[in-house]
Design a protein around this motif. Structure first.
Motif, mmCIF file in Angstrom:
data_model
loop_
_atom_site.group_PDB
_atom_site.id
_atom_site.type_symbol
_atom_site.label_atom_id
_atom_site.label_comp_id
_atom_site.label_asym_id
_atom_site.label_seq_id
_atom_site.Cartn_x
_atom_site.Cartn_y
_atom_site.Cartn_z
ATOM 1 N N PHE A 1 0.857 -1.181 0.000
ATOM 2 C CA PHE A 1 0.000 0.000 0.000
ATOM 3 C C PHE A 1 0.895 1.233 0.000
ATOM 4 O O PHE A 1 1.848 1.320 0.766
ATOM 5 N N VAL A 2 0.582 2.191 -0.862
ATOM 6 C CA VAL A 2 1.347 3.430 -0.962
ATOM 7 C C VAL A 2 0.528 4.562 -0.339
ATOM 8 O O VAL A 2 -0.575 4.868 -0.787
ATOM 9 N N SER A 3 1.065 5.151 0.709
ATOM 10 C CA SER A 3 0.449 6.279 1.393
ATOM 11 C C SER A 3 1.141 7.560 0.942
ATOM 12 O O SER A 3 2.373 7.623 0.915
ATOM 13 N N TYR A 4 0.348 8.578 0.610
ATOM 14 C CA TYR A 4 0.927 9.816 0.072
ATOM 15 C C TYR A 4 -0.057 10.962 0.239
ATOM 16 O O TYR A 4 -1.243 10.753 0.469
ATOM 17 N N SER A 5 0.435 12.157 0.073
ATOM 18 C CA SER A 5 -0.418 13.340 0.062
ATOM 19 C C SER A 5 -0.957 13.538 -1.349
ATOM 20 O O SER A 5 -0.230 13.370 -2.336
ATOM 21 N N ARG A 6 -2.213 13.910 -1.452
ATOM 22 C CA ARG A 6 -2.823 14.179 -2.767
ATOM 23 C C ARG A 6 -2.056 15.263 -3.527
ATOM 24 O O ARG A 6 -2.049 15.280 -4.753
ATOM 25 N N LYS A 7 -1.397 16.140 -2.807
ATOM 26 C CA LYS A 7 -0.615 17.198 -3.457
ATOM 27 C C LYS A 7 0.575 16.622 -4.218
ATOM 28 O O LYS A 7 1.136 17.282 -5.090
#
Length: 72
Positions: free
Chosen positions: A5-11
């Motif tokens: 799973f890749v967690s990231y900011s939408r920005k």
């Protein structure tokens, strides 16, 4: 097959898309939240995270400030 799973900011979406494309060449089972198209998004996301074998956090200033990334 193991799932990441890749967690990231939408920005950081554009940079993450490039990263995920590259990762899928060697690890095809990559999951990111834009694959969820349902009403109970948070519930489904939590379920997917629990079933992943690994969590990859794309850390940036935006991610560090993101409440969602911290939850994940």
């Amino acid at each position: 097959m193991k799932q990441i799973f890749v967690s990231y900011s939408r920005k950081d979406r554009d940079a993450v898309a490039t990263l995920v494309t590259a990762l899928k060449q060697s690890t095809p089972n990559i999951f990111i939240d834009d694959q969820i198209k349902i009403e109970n998004w948070r519930e489904r996301l939590d379920k997917e995270i629990r079933h992943c074998d690994a969590l990859l956090v794309v850390l940036s200033n935006s991610a560090n400030k993101s409440a969602e990334v911290h939850k994940e």
